[in-house]
Design an enzyme around this catalytic site. Structure first.
Site, PDB file in Angstrom:
ATOM      1  N   SER A  46      22.365  -4.625 -38.603  1.00 21.17           N
ATOM      2  CA  SER A  46      20.935  -4.636 -38.894  1.00 21.17           C
ATOM      3  C   SER A  46      20.584  -5.011 -40.329  1.00 21.17           C
ATOM      4  O   SER A  46      19.425  -5.314 -40.624  1.00 21.17           O
ATOM      5  CB  SER A  46      20.322  -3.267 -38.573  1.00 21.17           C
ATOM      6  OG  SER A  46      20.781  -2.287 -39.488  1.00 21.17           O
ATOM      7  N   LYS A  94      18.540   1.061 -44.420  1.00 18.41           N
ATOM      8  CA  LYS A  94      17.509   0.013 -44.339  1.00 18.41           C
ATOM      9  C   LYS A  94      16.950  -0.239 -45.744  1.00 18.41           C
ATOM     10  O   LYS A  94      17.245   0.470 -46.692  1.00 18.41           O
ATOM     11  CB  LYS A  94      16.351   0.429 -43.418  1.00 18.41           C
ATOM     12  CG  LYS A  94      16.752   0.883 -42.023  1.00 18.41           C
ATOM     13  CD  LYS A  94      17.168  -0.253 -41.124  1.00 18.41           C
ATOM     14  CE  LYS A  94      17.505   0.250 -39.717  1.00 18.41           C
ATOM     15  NZ  LYS A  94      18.169  -0.793 -38.910  1.00 18.41           N
TER      16      LYS A  94
END
Length: 201
Positions: A46, A94
């Site tokens: 990701s 993230k």
């Protein structure tokens, strides 16, 4: 003439000394890991190509004791329960796109994400990825953050959880800031904040 003092020598046990040193080393290492720096391995794609699968990063656990996370930083956090976390992934990693009070919008006329009206030039995105395939207009609540992965087409980030607090996460769920890749050695580098975040009003 003063009498000589006979010092009684106690024989030292090398195994005992080694054991003491080992215990001290373990205690120090545990303290560093708990309060200062921790390692984290990348469990998914990701954040490609900034972070690759199975990269190992160093996470500063002390920095957010003195300030909140800033836009553009890469952080490790414990996701809210509503994010449907699996048993093999206890933490996410993230990039912080918006902080409390920010308005994060996708997208402008040039298909760029804007933060407080400033268009982000995201040269860190996975090659070929659009900034986002989903449109959104979020005002981040105080004490929360809007998070996105750099591999936008392969990241279950804030966009996938808009039904819960507009996909934002609480600042107090952040474990620390990822500041360097340390393994494999061929990938060693620091993880700085992209300059596009500098001009956000």
């Amino acid at each position: 003439m003063p009498d000589k003092i006979n010092a009684r020598r106690f024989p030292r046990s090398k195994p005992f000394e080694f054991l003491v040193l080992l215990i001290v080393a373990v205690v120090v290492a545990a303290g560093v890991r708990t309060f200062l720096v921790q390692t984290f391995y990348i469990p998914s794609g990701s954040m490609e190509n900034t972070l690759l699968l199975n990269d190992k990063v160093l996470v500063n656990k002390a920095v957010y004791r003195f300030r909140d996370p800033a836009r553009g930083e890469i952080v490790v956090f414990e996701p809210p329960v509503g994010w449907g976390i699996g048993p093999s992934e206890q933490e996410y990693i993230k990039r912080v796109i918006g902080i409390g009070g920010d308005r994060v919008v996708c997208c402008d006329a040039d298909k760029r994400i804007t933060v407080n009206g400033h268009a982000l030039v995201e040269d860190y995105l996975f090659p070929g990825d659009a900034p986002s395939d989903e449109e959104f207009d979020v005002t981040v609540p105080a004490g929360r953050m809007f998070m996105m992965g750099d591999h936008r087409s392969d990241s279950a980030d804030s966009r996938a959880h808009m039904d819960s607090d507009q996909g934002t996460i609480p600042v107090d769920r952040v474990a620390g800031r990822a500041f360097a890749i340390y393994w494999p050695s061929s990938r060693w580098r620091s993880l700085s904040v992209p300059s596009t975040f500098d001009a956000i009003p």
